[in-house]
Scaffold this motif. Structure first.
Motif, PDB file in Angstrom:
ATOM      1  N   LYS A 164      44.068  48.462  47.448  1.00 38.91           N
ATOM      2  CA  LYS A 164      44.280  48.437  46.003  1.00 38.91           C
ATOM      3  C   LYS A 164      44.106  47.030  45.448  1.00 38.91           C
ATOM      4  CE  LYS A 164      45.685  52.797  45.867  1.00 38.91           C
ATOM      5  NZ  LYS A 164      44.976  53.856  45.118  1.00 38.91           N
ATOM      6  N   LYS A 165      43.901  46.978  44.132  1.00 33.51           N
ATOM      7  CA  LYS A 165      43.755  45.707  43.437  1.00 33.51           C
ATOM      8  C   LYS A 165      44.814  45.601  42.345  1.00 33.51           C
ATOM      9  CE  LYS A 165      39.583  46.590  42.070  1.00 33.51           C
ATOM     10  NZ  LYS A 165      39.458  47.938  42.645  1.00 33.51           N
ATOM     11  N   PRO A 166      45.114  44.367  41.903  1.00 31.24           N
ATOM     12  CA  PRO A 166      46.048  44.216  40.782  1.00 31.24           C
ATOM     13  C   PRO A 166      45.562  44.999  39.569  1.00 31.24           C
ATOM     14  CG  PRO A 166      45.631  42.082  41.811  1.00 31.24           C
ATOM     15  CD  PRO A 166      44.667  43.055  42.434  1.00 31.24           C
ATOM     16  N   GLY A 167      46.481  45.723  38.957  1.00 33.61           N
ATOM     17  CA  GLY A 167      46.115  46.508  37.784  1.00 33.61           C
ATOM     18  C   GLY A 167      45.777  47.945  38.073  1.00 33.61           C
ATOM     19  N   ASP A 168      45.621  48.304  39.375  1.00 34.85           N
ATOM     20  CA  ASP A 168      45.361  49.704  39.717  1.00 34.85           C
ATOM     21  C   ASP A 168      46.585  50.565  39.408  1.00 34.85           C
ATOM     22  OD1 ASP A 168      42.837  49.141  40.531  1.00 34.85           O
ATOM     23  OD2 ASP A 168      43.221  49.295  42.685  1.00 34.85           O
ATOM     24  N   ALA A 169      46.348  51.859  39.235  1.00 35.97           N
ATOM     25  CA  ALA A 169      47.432  52.788  38.924  1.00 35.97           C
ATOM     26  C   ALA A 169      48.403  52.901  40.088  1.00 35.97           C
ATOM     27  CB  ALA A 169      46.845  54.164  38.600  1.00 35.97           C
TER      28      ALA A 169
END
Length: 371
Positions: free
Chosen positions: A98-103
């Motif tokens: 995952k990346k920052p800002g993902d749900a």
């Protein structure tokens, strides 16, 4: 049904609540109830009092997750538990791809059946990894600095200063499956449930936190002096500290490389050496256009999602024919599709070493070029 957002106000250097409120953009159709975890009188009691259809989104960093798994019986939880990163350390989130800002992501399967560590008589679960060595020093120094100031903690800076001036490596004794290994001048010796820890270090690139056998991986960095260790340290953040040939018995390493002949610890490719007049000349002058090993890897990649068990079997068959004698040939039971594809990439790199073919594999799979 209620949706609770359980946040750590002090996470992300005091910005935990602000970050948690970003959930409103992801869950606009849910009625959210925000709860400051630090104001709960009974953390475990909060989860015990949930209604069967209630759900909880935990917001914080890796420390918040570690608090959850050590204060709540997560193995018995039936409510849906989600996670949204709102901390300065988010190695768990990174390990999920995952990346920052993902749900937010549901994490019930990740917080069950976790390994434990016992230190000075106290047993705790861990979700990413437990470290010994300079990473332990970095945590202590970070805690000390946090008590003096509310400024963000730069663990990379702490590690570099520790390597150069303050931390002294020590001898380490590591016991794996009943066998004892001794290491001199050990700088790092983490035991890993996931791939990442320590703020982005990919200590164990092959580790699969969802593997059916629940095995963990121990990585030891030892033997080198301060300057060499400092030079090698950045490679851990990309997982490039692990040798391409992880087993010294790999035939592709034994027979396609040679020492430089000057006493240096260097391996030179001998894949295309010509021995005119030798009985081996024809074989060495032949450049393969297609090979059986490559067919195994293509088939394993194709079945990574549709038939992972067969893909694992193909990978093991190939590696056993390349000199890997362990029962699982270094391919874990229950490997996920992503883990299988990583195995395929690593084996393709070995199979096609010095041929230029691996470049096209990386282009086709949109993978970064390793150093």
């Amino acid at each position: 049904m209620k949706t609770y957002v359980l946040y750590n106000k002090l996470s992300n250097n005091g910005k935990g609540q602000t970050t948690a409120e970003q959930l409103k953009t992801h869950w606009a159709n849910r009625e959210l109830t925000f709860v400051n975890a630090r104001e709960l009188d009974d953390y475990a009691g909060f989860f015990a009092g949930l209604q069967p259809d209630d759900e909880v989104c935990v917001c914080g960093g890796d420390g918040t997750l570690n608090y959850l798994i050590n204060h709540v019986d997560c193995d018995s939880l039936t409510n849906k538990i989600f996670y949204f990163p709102a901390g300065s350390g988010n190695d768990f989130w990174t390990d999920l791809g995952k990346k920052p800002g993902d749900a937010p992501a549901q994490i019930n399967r990740y917080i069950k059946n976790l390994p434990t560590v016992t230190v000075k008589g106290k047993t705790s679960k861990f979700i990413n990894g437990v470290g010994y060595g300079i990473d332990g020093y970095c945590c202590e120094e970070g805690d000390r600095l946090r008590e003096k100031s509310d400024k963000p903690i730069n663990y990379t800076s702490i590690a570099i200063k520790g390597l150069l001036f303050r931390y002294k490596p020590t001898n380490a004794e590591v016991i794996v499956d009943g066998k004892t290994y001794t290491f001199q001048k050990a700088w790092l010796a983490p035991t890993m449930k996931g791939r990442f820890y320590g703020g982005g270090m990919m200590a164990t690139p092959q580790q699969d936190r969802l593997a059916a056998d629940r095995k963990v991986t121990c990585m030891v960095m030892n033997g080198a002096g301060k300057l060499r260790t400092l030079m090698d340290f950045p490679t851990i953040f990309k997982g490039e500290h692990v040798k391409i040939f992880e087993d010294a018995n790999d035939y592709r390493y034994l027979y396609l490389f040679k020492k430089d002949g000057r006493g240096n610890d260097l391996a030179l490719s001998s894949k295309y050496e010509q021995e005119v007049g030798s009985s081996k000349a024809m074989k060495k002058q032949t450049v393969p256009l297609i090979r059986l090993g490559e067919m195994y890897l293509i088939a394993a990649e194709c079945m990574a999602e549709s038939n992972p068990a067969e893909a694992i079997k193909l990978l093991r068959d190939l590696k056993k024919h390349r000199g890997y004698y362990a029962a699982d040939a270094g391919v874990a039971d229950g490997s996920t599709a992503d883990a299988i594809k990583t195995y395929v990439k690593n084996e393709m790199r070995k199979e096609t070493y010095a041929e230029g073919q691996f470049w096209f594999f990386l282009k086709r799979t949109n993978s970064p070029v390793p150093d």
